[in-house]
Scaffold this motif. Structure first.
Motif, PDB file in Angstrom:
ATOM      1  N   GLY A  29       0.816  -1.218   0.000  1.00 20.90           N
ATOM      2  CA  GLY A  29       0.000   0.000   0.000  1.00 20.90           C
ATOM      3  C   GLY A  29       0.846   1.262   0.000  1.00 20.90           C
ATOM      4  O   GLY A  29       1.737   1.430   0.834  1.00 20.90           O
ATOM      5  N   PRO A  65      -0.582   7.218   2.678  1.00 16.20           N
ATOM      6  CA  PRO A  65       0.331   7.918   3.587  1.00 16.20           C
ATOM      7  C   PRO A  65       1.050   6.983   4.558  1.00 16.20           C
ATOM      8  O   PRO A  65       2.242   7.185   4.824  1.00 16.20           O
ATOM      9  N   ALA A  66       0.387   5.938   5.050  1.00 13.13           N
ATOM     10  CA  ALA A  66       1.053   5.024   5.993  1.00 13.13           C
ATOM     11  C   ALA A  66       2.221   4.329   5.302  1.00 13.13           C
ATOM     12  O   ALA A  66       3.352   4.324   5.812  1.00 13.13           O
ATOM     13  N   GLU A 120       1.633  -1.411  -4.790  1.00  7.99           N
ATOM     14  CA  GLU A 120       0.395  -0.624  -4.762  1.00  7.99           C
ATOM     15  C   GLU A 120      -0.463  -1.000  -5.970  1.00  7.99           C
ATOM     16  O   GLU A 120       0.042  -1.048  -7.097  1.00  7.99           O
ATOM     17  N   ARG A 155      -5.867  11.571  -5.000  1.00  7.14           N
ATOM     18  CA  ARG A 155      -7.012  11.191  -4.176  1.00  7.14           C
ATOM     19  C   ARG A 155      -7.331  12.268  -3.131  1.00  7.14           C
ATOM     20  O   ARG A 155      -6.437  12.685  -2.393  1.00  7.14           O
ATOM     21  N   ARG A 214      -8.792  13.432   0.226  1.00  2.00           N
ATOM     22  CA  ARG A 214      -9.220  12.860   1.508  1.00  2.00           C
ATOM     23  C   ARG A 214      -9.061  13.868   2.626  1.00  2.00           C
ATOM     24  O   ARG A 214      -9.583  14.972   2.542  1.00  2.00           O
ATOM     25  N   ALA A 215      -8.338  13.526   3.673  1.00  2.00           N
ATOM     26  CA  ALA A 215      -8.291  14.345   4.890  1.00  2.00           C
ATOM     27  C   ALA A 215      -7.568  15.669   4.668  1.00  2.00           C
ATOM     28  O   ALA A 215      -6.878  15.863   3.658  1.00  2.00           O
ATOM     29  N   GLN A 243      -4.297  15.936   2.585  1.00  2.00           N
ATOM     30  CA  GLN A 243      -3.632  14.629   2.460  1.00  2.00           C
ATOM     31  C   GLN A 243      -3.052  14.480   1.053  1.00  2.00           C
ATOM     32  O   GLN A 243      -2.000  13.861   0.873  1.00  2.00           O
ATOM     33  N   CYS A 280      -0.072  -1.870   4.941  1.00  2.00           N
ATOM     34  CA  CYS A 280      -0.517  -0.459   4.960  1.00  2.00           C
ATOM     35  C   CYS A 280      -1.523  -0.256   3.835  1.00  2.00           C
ATOM     36  O   CYS A 280      -1.539   0.777   3.173  1.00  2.00           O
ATOM     37  N   ASP A 281      -2.364  -1.279   3.600  1.00  2.00           N
ATOM     38  CA  ASP A 281      -3.219  -1.280   2.416  1.00  2.00           C
ATOM     39  C   ASP A 281      -4.652  -0.866   2.698  1.00  2.00           C
ATOM     40  O   ASP A 281      -5.572  -1.222   1.951  1.00  2.00           O
ATOM     41  N   PRO A 333      -5.734  -6.739   1.509  1.00  2.00           N
ATOM     42  CA  PRO A 333      -5.723  -8.102   2.045  1.00  2.00           C
ATOM     43  C   PRO A 333      -5.071  -8.251   3.422  1.00  2.00           C
ATOM     44  O   PRO A 333      -5.263  -9.268   4.085  1.00  2.00           O
ATOM     45  N   TYR A 382     -18.634  20.079   4.276  1.00  2.00           N
ATOM     46  CA  TYR A 382     -19.302  18.786   4.446  1.00  2.00           C
ATOM     47  C   TYR A 382     -20.695  18.992   5.040  1.00  2.00           C
ATOM     48  O   TYR A 382     -20.904  19.893   5.869  1.00  2.00           O
ATOM     49  N   ASP A 398      -5.249   2.616   8.204  1.00  2.00           N
ATOM     50  CA  ASP A 398      -6.618   2.138   7.974  1.00  2.00           C
ATOM     51  C   ASP A 398      -6.708   0.617   7.825  1.00  2.00           C
ATOM     52  O   ASP A 398      -7.796   0.057   7.916  1.00  2.00           O
ATOM     53  N   GLY A 412      -8.146  10.165  11.163  1.00  2.00           N
ATOM     54  CA  GLY A 412      -7.724   9.010  10.354  1.00  2.00           C
ATOM     55  C   GLY A 412      -6.286   9.102   9.860  1.00  2.00           C
ATOM     56  O   GLY A 412      -5.468   8.208  10.111  1.00  2.00           O
TER      57      GLY A 412
END
Ligand code: FAD
Ligand code: DHB
Length: 383
Positions: free
Chosen positions: A9, A12-13, A32, A42, A44-45, A101, A152-153, A158, A214, A279, A291
């Motif tokens: 993955g 960020p992680a 990845e 992407r 996100r945060a 992010q 980190c996926d 999986p 939001y 995550d 998150g």
């Protein structure tokens, strides 16, 4: 292929872990499923905690964040007729940074500290052998042999299912967030978290010219079913357009998405030579912006533990990783659940009165405000 840590993955992680390991003299290879362009774009945060910023700066990832990010002293908490500023710096000596992010992800990709295989498929983990098999972009089967695997996926990868007999805790919330990005200057200097009988609303931002907002919506809401006019009208109502002269400036909407909300924690975060981070091991609802920060805190612990094991043959931190990480995971899980249930309406008048009472106490009492501030600005890494 041989490496010390196989990282599954490139969120960020995964990318931050690769960076931390390289700084500690440990090699890694990242696999990845998505393309580099996809993971770089992407949305996100948007909020980095004090200790996330400190960590990023300490490993040479702070330059663009300092130049282009926006340091905030706190947030506004509001309900109809009232808006209160909570000054985290005054309450706790700690601040937060608005830095998408997406931007952090671009910085991590640009640092290029480890080889990343994008667009792989059929990823299979063997936690006992520390081996990852996959099909590369050109269709060739590859085997990555490592000393350890870092899972980190994210929540759909999986890794979490490669931990047998894990204990899983889950709570699904009866509402979602409808998020928009708009090409308009933010109507506020700091984030506004708003309780309203129609539902929660949040005014956030990405830059001086881009706003992120939001709305609480029912689960299953189709973003296409909301016109731009309806979105701005509902945001105006919930955020208090017209109250005490405050105005919400609408603008062209460039992105719309609906995010379901749940809390999920899986323990332990380890099986044999596989370690979970971010995550892959836990999900929090977005209220409170934990998150991404939790993913950063996990890999800060995991990176240190893997470096100690691989360079000094000291497994003490590695053996403690799952327990140490879970302490912060549960703190953030509680904080995110608390913020979510304090601010989102359920239609139950009894709950609404409890929420308003809680909001008045948090905004009106230094003890209440400090509790929120300490959790929002973030506890030190290693808490
Ligand atoms: P991810 O960012 O999910 O990265 C995991 C990576 O693994 C991905 O690149 C994925 O493509 C890859 N992957 C998946 N399967 C495989 C496989 N089989 N093999 C190899 N790679 C694989 N948090 C907030 O605080 N505020 C927010 O507003 C917010 N908004 C969000 C919106 C969305 C739509 C989502 C999904 C999350 C949001 N979050 C938010 C949470 C935050 O973005 C995550 O906590 C953060 O991305 C976690 O980082 P991660 O690296 O652990 O996981
Ligand atoms: C943002 C997201 C959050 O979950 C939050 O609590 C604050 C800001 C954002 O995307 O800007």
């Amino acid at each position: 292929m041989r490496t010390q840590v196989a990282i599954v993955g490139a969120g960020p992680a995964g990318l931050l872990l690769a960076h931390l390991l390289a700084q500690g003299g440990v090699s890694s290879v990242v696999v990845e499923t998505r393309s580099e362009e996809y993971v770089a774009a992407r949305i996100r945060a948007g909020i980095l905690e004090h200790s996330s910023v400190e960590l990023l700066e300490s490993v040479g990832l702070g330059a663009r964040l300092r130049a282009e990010g926006d340091q905030h002293r706190g947030i506004y908490l509001q309900w109809p007729g009232e808006r209160h500023h909570l000054d985290f710096v005054d309450l706790t000596g700690r601040s937060v940074w608005v830095y998408g992010q997406t931007e952090l992800q671009k910085d991590l990709i640009a640092a290029r500290t480890a080889p990343v295989h994008y667009e792989v498929s059929d990823v299979v983990l063997d936690p006992a052998a520390a081996r990852v098999a996959f099909i590369d972009k050109s269709g060739h089967k590859r085997i990555l042999q490592a000393d350890f695997i870092a899972g980190c996926d994210g929540s759909f990868g999986p890794s979490r299912n490669a931990v047998p007999a894990a204990q899983k805790f889950e709570k699904v919330y009866p509402y979602s967030w409808f998020g928009i990005l708009a090409d308009v200057a933010p109507s506020t200097d700091e984030l506004i978290y708003a309780w309203h009988p129609n539902g929660f609303a949040l005014h956030s931002m990405r830059s001086e010219t881009v706003s992120r907002l939001y709305l609480q919506v029912p689960n299953g809401t189709d973003p296409a079913s909301w016109s731009d006019d309806r979105i701005w009208s509902e945001l105006s109502t919930r955020l208090g357009h017209g109250q005490n002269g405050w105005k919400l400036n609408p603008g062209p909407i460039t992105d719309k998405s609906v995010l379901p909300m749940r809390s999920y924690v899986q323990t332990p975060m380890r099986h044999d030579r596989l370690f979970l981070a971010g995550d892959a091991a836990h999900i929090v609802p977005p209220t409170g912006a934990k998150g991404l920060n939790l993913a950063i805190a996990d890999v800060a612990l995991l990176g240190k533990a893997l470096i100690a094991s691989l360079t000094e043959r000291d497994d003490t931190l590695l053996d403690r990783y799952s327990g140490d990480a879970q302490r912060r995971v549960w703190r953030c899980t509680h904080f995110s659940w608390w913020m979510t249930t304090m601010l989102h309406t359920s239609g139950d008048p009894f709950e609404a009165e409890l929420q308003l009472s809680q909001l008045r106490w948090v905004a009106g009492s230094r003890a209440g405000a400090t509790g929120l501030a300490e959790n929002y600005a973030g506890l030190p890494i290693g808490y």
